[in-house]
Write an enzyme that holds these catalytic residues in place. Sequence first.
Site, PDB file in Angstrom:
ATOM      1  N   HIS A   1     -79.190  37.953   8.519  1.00  0.00           N
ATOM      2  CA  HIS A   1     -79.255  36.716   7.758  1.00  0.00           C
ATOM      3  C   HIS A   1     -78.172  36.741   6.669  1.00  0.00           C
ATOM      4  O   HIS A   1     -77.767  37.822   6.225  1.00  0.00           O
ATOM      5  CB  HIS A   1     -80.655  36.594   7.132  1.00  0.00           C
ATOM      6  CG  HIS A   1     -80.905  35.336   6.383  1.00  0.00           C
ATOM      7  ND1 HIS A   1     -80.543  35.182   5.060  1.00  0.00           N
ATOM      8  CD2 HIS A   1     -81.481  34.169   6.757  1.00  0.00           C
ATOM      9  CE1 HIS A   1     -80.881  33.974   4.651  1.00  0.00           C
ATOM     10  NE2 HIS A   1     -81.451  33.340   5.656  1.00  0.00           N
TER      11      HIS A   1
ATOM     12  N   VAL B   1     -78.082  36.557   3.489  1.00  0.00           N
ATOM     13  CA  VAL B   1     -78.292  37.333   2.263  1.00  0.00           C
ATOM     14  C   VAL B   1     -78.400  38.828   2.530  1.00  0.00           C
ATOM     15  O   VAL B   1     -78.505  39.617   1.587  1.00  0.00           O
ATOM     16  CB  VAL B   1     -79.551  36.869   1.490  1.00  0.00           C
ATOM     17  CG1 VAL B   1     -79.432  35.421   1.084  1.00  0.00           C
ATOM     18  CG2 VAL B   1     -80.820  37.118   2.290  1.00  0.00           C
ATOM     19  N   LYS B   2     -78.371  39.229   3.789  1.00  0.00           N
ATOM     20  CA  LYS B   2     -78.484  40.649   4.102  1.00  0.00           C
ATOM     21  C   LYS B   2     -77.140  41.363   3.917  1.00  0.00           C
ATOM     22  O   LYS B   2     -76.131  40.765   3.557  1.00  0.00           O
ATOM     23  CB  LYS B   2     -79.007  40.822   5.536  1.00  0.00           C
ATOM     24  CG  LYS B   2     -80.403  40.253   5.768  1.00  0.00           C
ATOM     25  CD  LYS B   2     -81.422  40.851   4.844  1.00  0.00           C
ATOM     26  CE  LYS B   2     -82.869  40.579   5.280  1.00  0.00           C
ATOM     27  NZ  LYS B   2     -83.229  39.158   5.331  1.00  0.00           N
ATOM     28  N   ILE B   3     -77.104  42.649   4.198  1.00  0.00           N
ATOM     29  CA  ILE B   3     -75.953  43.480   3.880  1.00  0.00           C
ATOM     30  C   ILE B   3     -74.739  43.089   4.712  1.00  0.00           C
ATOM     31  O   ILE B   3     -73.617  43.007   4.205  1.00  0.00           O
ATOM     32  CB  ILE B   3     -76.328  44.962   4.058  1.00  0.00           C
ATOM     33  CG1 ILE B   3     -77.388  45.326   3.009  1.00  0.00           C
ATOM     34  CG2 ILE B   3     -75.100  45.874   3.928  1.00  0.00           C
ATOM     35  CD1 ILE B   3     -78.167  46.549   3.309  1.00  0.00           C
TER      36      ILE B   3
END
Length: 382
Positions: A185, A187-189
Site C-alpha cells: 500500500h 503508506v508502506k515501506i
Amino acid sequence: MIPYGRQSISGEDLAAVEAVLRSDWLTQGPAVPRFERAVADYVGAPHAVAVNSATSALHLACAALGVGAASRVWTVPNTFVASANCGRYCGAEVGFVDIDPRTYCLDPHDLARRLEVASGQGRLPDVIVSVDFAGQPCDYQAIAQLKAEYGFRLIDDASHAIGATCSDVRVGALPVADITVFSFHPVKIVTSAEGGMLLTADPALAAAARRLRSHGIERDPVLLECPDEGAWYYEQQALGWNYRITDLQAALGASQVARIDGFLARRRALAQRYDTLLAELPLISPWQRPGGVSARHLYPVLLRDKVQRREVFERLRASGIGVQVHYLPVHLQPYYRRLGFAPGDFPVAEDYAERTLSLPIYADLSDASQDQVVAALKEALS
C-alpha cells in the site's frame, strides 16, 4: 499537512511504469514474476506470489492452508481488520490473543495461557495470524516453541515489516512461518500503489496460492486432470478469485524494492531522532525487543490517558500534523461484537488503543519537518 506516511516515487519508478505502458503487457505479463523474484531474493524466500492487496494475500494464505468452516483462526486485536477477516472469509471461527504491553505485538504468554485452556476444551486453533506491528517482528522464538507443542500453522502478517529481521533472519524467510504476507500500500515501506505478496518455503502452498489468485485455473500440462487438448486448454480445478496484480503495479513494486535499503535506513534514522527528541516528554516511545530489528513502518507513542489523546490528536491535526491511530481493536468493531466479543476481553490491547498516536514517519520526511512535528507535539502536551 505532514502525513503520518506516504510513498516516495523516483524518476526510476516513473520510467519502470512507463516501460510497461509502452509494452504489450499491462496485466499479467513479465513484470509480475520479476517483482516476485525481486522480493523473494531480497528476503531469502524460495517462493513468492504477488496479488492485488495484502488482504487478498491473507485470504489466499488461509485458503491454501485449508481453512474452512470447521477451522479456528486466532490473531491479535491490535491490527487492521484484514488480519481477522481472512479467517472469516473462509468461514472459520475467529479468536484473539492479547498483545505484549511493550512491543504491542502478540503476547506469547497470553497465547500460551489461551492454548492451554483451548487444549483442555478440544478447541485449539488451526491457524494463528501473528502481526509484526509497526515493523517489529513478534517473539518468534517463543511462538515457535508453542507451535511445536500445539501444532497450529502460522501466517506471519508482516504487512508492516518487509526488511525487518529476527535473529538475523529477514522476515519473509523465518522458518516458523508457514506463509508470510507483505503489503505494498502507498503508506508502506515500498509500494506498488496497491498490492500484496505471500512468501513461503512450501512449493505446494505456493502452487495453491498461484492457482487460487486466478479463479482456481490451471494451465500447466503436467497438472491437468484431463487430457491436454491444445495450447488453448485450461481447467478450473478449484473455486478461486481474481486477485491478480497488474504488470503496471509490479513494475513499480520491483523498482521500489531496488531502493528498499535506503528507505529502511532513513526510517530507522528518523525513529532514532524521535527517541532522542521525545525523551523528556510525558509519553512512552516504542520499545524495541532485543534480537529483532524493526522496519519502523510506524512510530506509535503512548499518552497518559484517553482523554488527553483526543485533545492532543485534535491540536496536532489543527497544526497540520497528520497523526493517526493504529489501531482500533478489531474485537470491538460492531461486526465482531455481534460474534460475542466485548470490552474487557483483551485489556492490554484496549488500553493501548485508547492512548496511542502514530507520529509521521516515512522515507521522504525531512529533519526539519520532523522537528516541526516534535514542536507541535510539545505544544499540544503543554
